[in-house]
Design a protein around this motif. Structure first.
Motif, mmCIF file in Angstrom:
data_model
loop_
_atom_site.group_PDB
_atom_site.id
_atom_site.type_symbol
_atom_site.label_atom_id
_atom_site.label_comp_id
_atom_site.label_asym_id
_atom_site.label_seq_id
_atom_site.Cartn_x
_atom_site.Cartn_y
_atom_site.Cartn_z
ATOM 1 N N UNK A 197 33.329 -6.006 -24.167
ATOM 2 C CA UNK A 197 32.566 -7.072 -23.528
ATOM 3 C C UNK A 197 33.483 -8.179 -23.016
ATOM 4 N N UNK A 198 34.425 -8.636 -23.838
ATOM 5 C CA UNK A 198 35.338 -9.697 -23.401
ATOM 6 C C UNK A 198 36.159 -9.234 -22.199
ATOM 7 N N UNK A 199 36.714 -8.040 -22.267
ATOM 8 C CA UNK A 199 37.523 -7.523 -21.153
ATOM 9 C C UNK A 199 36.689 -7.406 -19.883
ATOM 10 N N UNK A 200 35.452 -6.939 -20.019
ATOM 11 C CA UNK A 200 34.573 -6.797 -18.857
ATOM 12 C C UNK A 200 34.169 -8.152 -18.286
ATOM 13 N N UNK A 201 33.802 -9.086 -19.155
ATOM 14 C CA UNK A 201 33.395 -10.411 -18.678
ATOM 15 C C UNK A 201 34.518 -11.155 -17.971
ATOM 16 N N UNK A 202 35.748 -10.894 -18.373
ATOM 17 C CA UNK A 202 36.890 -11.584 -17.762
ATOM 18 C C UNK A 202 37.525 -10.751 -16.650
ATOM 19 N N UNK A 203 36.878 -9.644 -16.280
ATOM 20 C CA UNK A 203 37.335 -8.748 -15.209
ATOM 21 C C UNK A 203 38.720 -8.176 -15.467
ATOM 22 N N UNK A 204 39.060 -8.012 -16.737
ATOM 23 C CA UNK A 204 40.334 -7.397 -17.113
ATOM 24 C C UNK A 204 40.070 -5.899 -17.288
ATOM 25 N N UNK A 205 40.411 -5.122 -16.259
ATOM 26 C CA UNK A 205 40.114 -3.689 -16.272
ATOM 27 C C UNK A 205 41.296 -2.862 -16.782
ATOM 28 N N UNK A 206 42.187 -3.491 -17.518
ATOM 29 C CA UNK A 206 43.332 -2.784 -18.093
ATOM 30 C C UNK A 206 42.829 -1.596 -18.923
ATOM 31 N N UNK B 14 44.396 -9.397 -25.845
ATOM 32 C CA UNK B 14 45.105 -10.474 -26.541
ATOM 33 C C UNK B 14 44.480 -11.845 -26.298
ATOM 34 N N UNK B 15 43.847 -12.042 -25.148
ATOM 35 C CA UNK B 15 43.206 -13.334 -24.915
ATOM 36 C C UNK B 15 41.954 -13.500 -25.771
ATOM 37 N N UNK B 16 41.295 -12.401 -26.107
ATOM 38 C CA UNK B 16 40.192 -12.466 -27.067
ATOM 39 C C UNK B 16 40.743 -12.885 -28.439
ATOM 40 N N UNK B 17 41.851 -12.271 -28.827
ATOM 41 C CA UNK B 17 42.472 -12.605 -30.111
ATOM 42 C C UNK B 17 42.846 -14.082 -30.154
ATOM 43 N N UNK B 18 43.421 -14.588 -29.070
ATOM 44 C CA UNK B 18 43.786 -16.010 -28.984
ATOM 45 C C UNK B 18 42.549 -16.894 -29.138
ATOM 46 N N UNK B 19 41.491 -16.586 -28.404
ATOM 47 C CA UNK B 19 40.272 -17.376 -28.478
ATOM 48 C C UNK B 19 39.631 -17.328 -29.854
ATOM 49 N N UNK B 20 39.629 -16.153 -30.469
ATOM 50 C CA UNK B 20 39.062 -16.008 -31.806
ATOM 51 C C UNK B 20 39.862 -16.824 -32.817
#
Length: 157
Positions: A30-39, A60-66
């Motif tokens: 969900x986080x990757x999709x919402x931020x358009x990170x299609x890695x 990793x940006x989800x991890x940072x935010x969490x």
């Protein structure tokens, strides 16, 4: 408010935050999709199985935010004016689906604002630790913090 004011945040003060969070596949997708990170390393199980990790990595940006989010209740809830920046962001170990993270925070420094007499700047160092006691993320964060309101200071004396 549960958050602390500038005066409460002495350099050297440490927090072992009581929250822990198991990171799920849904969190990552969900986080990757919402931020358009299609890695594909985050989203494509078949692709990720062929990498040195053998499985998908949590964004990793989800991890940072969490990591920062898990610190808020004990430190800045309702007492911060805003984040000024983050520096020295590192991810020394990967996070995978099913890892459970906890966070610790240390106050590095604080100073009064030169332009606002009711505020100051606090520098925090955050670390996210997994269930194997490995540091998986860390950063230094600069927060613009409120001073204790004058009426509360007068009532305390």
């Amino acid at each position: 408010m549960a958050g602390l004011y500038l005066e409460d945040l002495e350099p050297g003060r440490e927090f072992e935050h009581p929250w822990s969070r198991t990171v799920t596949e849904m969190d990552n997708v969900l986080f990757s999709s919402l931020t358009l990170n299609v890695q594909p390393l985050h989203l494509d199980e078949h692709f990720a199985a062929g990498t040195e990790w053998g499985q998908r990595l949590v964004n990793s940006l989800y991890t940072l935010g969490l990591m920062i989010g898990m610190s808020v209740n004990d430190t800045t809830l309702g007492t911060t004016i805003g984040n000024l920046g983050m520096s020295d962001v590192r991810f020394p170990k990967p996070v995978f689906h099913g890892d459970t993270l906890r966070v610790r925070t240390r106050v590095v420094s604080r100073r009064e604002s030169r332009s606002r007499p009711d505020a100051g700047i606090v520098e925090f160092e955050h670390q996210a630790i997994n269930q194997r006691n490995e540091v998986v993320a860390q950063c230094t964060r600069q927060a613009f913090m409120r001073k204790r309101p004058a009426a509360a200071c007068e009532a305390a004396t």
